[in-house]
Write a protein that holds these residues in place. Structure first.
Motif: not given
Length: 207
Positions: A26-36, A123-136
């Motif tokens: 529940a606390d993680e859902w309230e975490t500030p994202s990278l969007c101010a 993902a970033v502010p939560l310290g998680r890793r989500l891959s982003m396909p380089p071509e995309a």
């Protein structure tokens, strides 16, 4: 990337976001994202809404309420939608992952970079890793570089050469800034969190 390839990545990114969100506290859902000013919950709601946009009349009313300010409109719609149970947001992301429906004001090229960037906003502010396909990511970075509003990337990074180290992509001229293409895409869309992953003589100007 062509249309079908782009939609495949969009669907994969939506499912990856859903999988990440499903395990949050529940606390993680309230975490500030990278969007101010946006919480993880708000960004998740924005991504979930994309394939099921409000109707024209609703959007017109919301635009009036936001005083015609696009960013305020986006924010307010997301915050209101984010009041839904988190399990519903996760379920909607999965249910509509493969949908090709679009809000009237955008297209699949914009949706491609939008979902990839917002996945990192979560993902970033939560310290998680989500891959982003380089071509995309390269296709998304090219789109942001050439589109003008709302990022004005070509103007903001005038006099700097941006070069990816993991795919064949570069733009601009001048002192170089290099790094993974996903970090460059985040930089182009105004995410300062990308800076630690970048190097080069032009980096001080990016700051």
């Amino acid at each position: 990337m062509d249309r079908d390839e782009s939609w495949t990545v969009i669907a994969e990114q939506r499912r990856a976001v859903a999988d990440l969100l499903a395990g949050l506290t529940a606390d993680e859902w309230e975490t500030p994202s990278l969007c101010a000013g946006w919480r993880v919950r708000d960004v998740a709601a924005h991504v979930a809404m994309a394939p099921q946009p409000p109707g024209t009349l609703t959007m017109a009313a919301e635009a009036l309420r936001a005083g015609g300010r696009f960013h305020r409109l986006n924010h307010d719609l997301a915050v209101r939608y984010a009041a839904r149970p988190t399990a519903d947001l996760v379920a909607e992301l999965r249910e509509h992952a493969g949908s090709r429906r679009l809000p009237a004001v955008t297209n699949y090229r914009n949706m491609l970079f939008d979902v990839m960037v917002h996945a990192q906003d979560i993902a970033v502010p939560l310290g998680r890793r989500l891959s982003m396909p380089p071509e995309a990511a390269a296709a998304g970075a090219t789109r942001v570089w050439t589109m003008g509003w709302p990022f004005w990337a070509r103007r903001r990074f005038r006099g700097i050469r941006l070069t990816a180290i993991d795919t064949d992509w570069s733009v601009g001229s001048g002192p170089e800034v290099s790094g993974p293409i996903e970090a460059l895409l985040l930089l182009l869309t105004g995410r300062a969190a990308a800076l630690p992953r970048l190097t080069g003589a032009g980096l001080s100007r990016c700051r």
